[in-house]
Design an enzyme around this catalytic site. Structure first.
Site, PDB file in Angstrom:
ATOM      1  CD  GLU A   1      -1.565  -2.453   1.516  1.00  0.00           C
ATOM      2  OE1 GLU A   1      -0.429  -2.569   2.038  1.00  0.00           O
ATOM      3  OE2 GLU A   1      -2.308  -3.421   1.293  1.00  0.00           O
TER       4      GLU A   1
ATOM      5  CG  HIS B   1     -11.678  -6.878   6.343  1.00  0.00           C
ATOM      6  ND1 HIS B   1     -10.759  -7.553   7.096  1.00  0.00           N
ATOM      7  CD2 HIS B   1     -11.445  -7.238   5.051  1.00  0.00           C
ATOM      8  CE1 HIS B   1     -10.009  -8.314   6.307  1.00  0.00           C
ATOM      9  NE2 HIS B   1     -10.396  -8.135   5.056  1.00  0.00           N
TER      10      HIS B   1
END
Lengths: 394, 361
Positions: B78, B147
């Site tokens: 990322e 999440h």
């Protein structure tokens, strides 16, 4: 047991660095003994070496002058590249004008060698702003302070150039300490996966502030890290300008020809403390430092050129005079701190938000009160109106 | 219509005529497709966004339609994705990147907070970074750990970032188009719970309306929703201020309150940064009472900032303290516990009941 050829053999061998750092000129300024290197590195032509020599002289002078300016309180801090000038100069000279250089905070000499105004190049260290120059003017990105983060920006610049079919090469600099950062690995990985025209130059100066190389890696050398990413690595004597120009030059050509990235490790030494605020005596001996004195990059290049009759006394004087001129520019820089406090709000967004406009107005009002001296203690300049609203969200 | 019409976004269910049932994710897909079509410098990349079309299918079909140079998968890194996007934006591109989930964006925080956010300021406005970081965020979908974070405060707290979060299908389209045209880095927060919300939309009108409003009379760019909150439901007794997945909760609460004879106005903040003080304060002054609703833990949150701004600016209009209905100050719960944590209609109505109504009677 059969080892699959794709895990060994010439393809893998070509990614490994030569068995010792490439050296073309020895410590005494003589042509170095022949080495077995993975490719032939011819010594650069004399004109390039002379140009490099002049830049070495200037770079050395910049290091001395900047350190002096710190002692005088004119610069807040200076991370010196004294002893690493060959890396600095080679990084700049191996690039074409359309290429990009991504320096770290220790690489102002490289930025100056690439053509930046020396006062602008050191601007951040004077403290008027975080960056003293326009990165787009000479294609020199902002000197990065967080480690290895700029390597990813370099990869992105290269990716955009490649997509447009341009032949731009990006040279991204970092130190041995930065090679431990996650962004170092991510940058090398992206560059290799997308086969981008990036040359990564690690200046291994043996120390990350106080921490020695042995605490950064257990790898045989930092150049060996290339193979893990599928990228050729090469090691080079970082105090040998000729070898640096040859190795970096080959990597730049390789990148420009579409061959993808290269990792180059320059073995050098940080002769001074991390910055003027550091005390290197706490973690290394003066004897250790003294061992590197005879390897000095400037002395070596000068001896080589003089032995060959390429460098005359006149040339040396001219080089010294040019370096003095740069030093004088630095001494004469920042005569007046024309900071505008309202600049604090101008560049955060393309158009200041309503909240920043309010805060700018508040500061402006504070400044307008006659009894309120300028916060930074310099000559108060007339605050200008915050840039007019145009095409903003509101 | 344009050439796009024969390539209907994969997530839009085709319907008769121009009226199309469009999902929130489909609207984002359409916005990306239209932006890629309109501007050759726009790129889309990240993890699984190419062949797969994204784990939420927001990039479905883009790689096939625009080719592997315009929409592509990257290594799973990322920080690398955002760092490379910064370099591309430095060099003339308008990258849009996807962080697969809210909490998986944290490896990129250094690149976002120290570089994307500061580049313009560090270079005195010489280098702008027109890039969009798309992040599916927040909970309510039964996600496993890491999440479901509501991470907006980290970004909203960082000067230099523009932080947007749409709550309707049409805003999903308009705001992503805005974000891609915007000259500065945008953190674009997509409420996961709304991805498959549907609206019947006239695609032609949606696009034409958007296109018509991209510049003012002088040719300066205009933005449909950046810096602009919107009244999602008019009302006179109190104002519910929400954003993202909390907007439908606020609307449902207003609907329920209406049955009980209480008229609640609902304000969709949409643009966390820049924040639209003007619209928010005007709305609060109209009703004199307000509740701020957000999923994120309430301590040091965007909801807290909104309440602080209201009391600084509307104190004399207020009939009661401004209350917050937020998530608890806990790590995001496991799926079977998340409904205890999330603001719901009952909790919102309880807060509304606390707004000192007896003094009016």
């Amino acid at each position: 047991m059969d080892v699959p050829t794709r895990f060994s053999g010439p393809a893998v061998q070509s990614l490994l660095p030569s068995s010792e750092p490439v050296q073309l000129i020895d410590h005494d300024g003589n042509r170095a003994a022949p080495q077995v290197t993975k490719e032939a590195y011819p010594i650069p032509d004399v004109d390039l070496l002379l140009r490099g020599y002049r830049q070495l002289v200037t770079g050395r002078r910049v290091n001395q002058q900047a350190s002096a300016l710190v002692r005088q309180g004119r610069l807040a801090v200076y991370p010196s590249s004294f002893g690493q000038e060959a890396c600095q100069v080679a990084a700049a000279l191996c690039l074409a004008p359309g290429d990009w250089l991504f320096p770290t905070y220790r690489d102002t000499v490289a930025a100056i060698a690439r053509g930046l105004d020396p006062v602008q190049a050191l601007g951040a260290l004077h403290g008027n702003w975080h960056c003293g120059y326009n990165p787009l003017e000479h294609r020199v990105s902002i000197a990065a302070t967080p480690l290895a983060t700029q390597l990813l920006h370099a990869v992105g610049v290269a990716h955009a150039a490649k997509m447009r079919g341009e032949d731009t090469v990006v040279l991204a600099m970092c130190g041995d300490g930065a090679s431990s950062e996650g962004d170092f690995s991510e940058a090398l990985n992206f560059a290799a996966v997308f086969q981008l025209p990036v040359v990564f130059l690690i200046q291994n100066n043996q120390y990350a502030i106080s921490v020695p190389l042995s605490r950064q890696t257990a790898a045989p050398s930092l150049a060996h890290k290339g193979v893990g990413f599928g990228m050729p690595g090469e090691g080079v004597d970082g105090n040998d300008l000729a070898a640096l120009l040859a190795v970096l030059g080959a990597a730049v050509r390789h990148a420009r020809d579409g061959g993808g990235p290269t990792l180059v490790e320059a073995h050098t030494y940080r002769m001074e403390a991390h910055t003027n605020a550091d005390d290197a005596d706490r973690y290394r001996s003066r004897e250790e430092v003294a061992q590197w004195l005879p390897k000095d990059p400037l002395r070596r290049m000068e001896a080589y050129l003089r032995t060959r009759g390429t460098l005359t006394d006149d040339d040396a004087e001219l080089a010294a005079a040019a370096a003095e001129e740069v030093a004088a520019q630095l001494r004469n820089g920042w005569q007046q701190d024309d900071v505008d406090p309202l600049d604090l709000f101008r560049f955060v967004y393309s158009n200041p938000t309503p909240q920043l406009r309010e805060q700018a107005a508040q500061l402006q009002e504070e400044l307008a009160r006659a009894d309120k001296p300028d916060a930074v203690g310099s000559t108060p300049s007339a605050p200008q109106k915050l840039q007019p609203e145009g095409g903003s969200a509101r | 219509m344009t050439a796009v019409s024969d390539q209907r976004p994969a997530l839009a269910d085709a319907a008769e005529g121009d009226a199309t049932v469009l999902t929130f994710a489909g609207a984002l897909n359409l916005a990306l497709a239209d932006a890629l079509e309109a501007d050759p410098t726009v790129l889309m990349f990240g993890e699984d966004v190419g062949t797969l079309g994204g784990v939420f299918r927001v990039t479905d079909g883009l790689a096939k339609r625009f080719g592997p140079d315009r929409c592509f998968d990257t290594p799973l890194a990322e920080s690398g994705i955002v760092g490379v996007a910064i370099g591309m934006a430095m060099n003339g591109m308008r990258p849009v990147v996807e962080m697969q989930f809210d909490a998986f964006a944290y490896p990129a925080l250094q690149q976002i907070l120290s570089h994307a956010a500061k580049f313009s300021n560090r270079t005195r406005g010489r280098v702008h970074l027109p890039l969009v970081i798309r992040i599916p965020y927040a909970g309510g979908v039964g996600g496993v750990e890491h999440h479901s974070d509501s991470s907006e405060a980290y970004y909203a707290h960082t000067p230099g970032l523009t932080v947007l979060t749409p709550a309707t299908v049409q805003d999903a389209y308009r705001m992503l188009r805005d974000a891609i045209r915007w000259p500065d880095p945008v953190v674009f927060l997509e409420p996961k719970k709304l991805y498959f919300a549907k609206e019947t939309v006239d695609l032609g009108a949606l696009r034409e309306d958007y296109a018509r409003d991209t510049a003012d009379r002088t040719g300066s760019p205009r933005y449909a929703a950046i810096g602009k909150a919107v009244v999602a439901r008019p009302g006179t007794d109190a104002t519910l201020i929400a954003y993202g997945a909390s907007v439908p909760v606020a609307l449902a609460a207003a609907e329920a309150a209406a049955v009980e004879g209480r008229s609640l106005q609902v304000l969709d903040v949409r643009s966390l940064v820049p924040f639209d003080d003007e619209t928010v304060m005007a709305a609060v002054r109209r009703t004199g009472r307000a509740v701020v609703i957000a999923e994120a833990p309430g301590f040091a949150s965007v909801a807290s900032e909104i309440v602080a701004r209201i009391q600084e600016r509307c104190f004399h209009w207020l009939a009661a303290p401004v209350l917050r209905v937020t998530g608890f100050d806990i790590p995001y719960p496991a799926p079977k516990l998340e409904h205890y944590h999330l603001p719901d209609v009952d909790r919102v109505l309880d807060a509304v009941d606390e707004l000192q109504w007896e003094e009016d009677e």
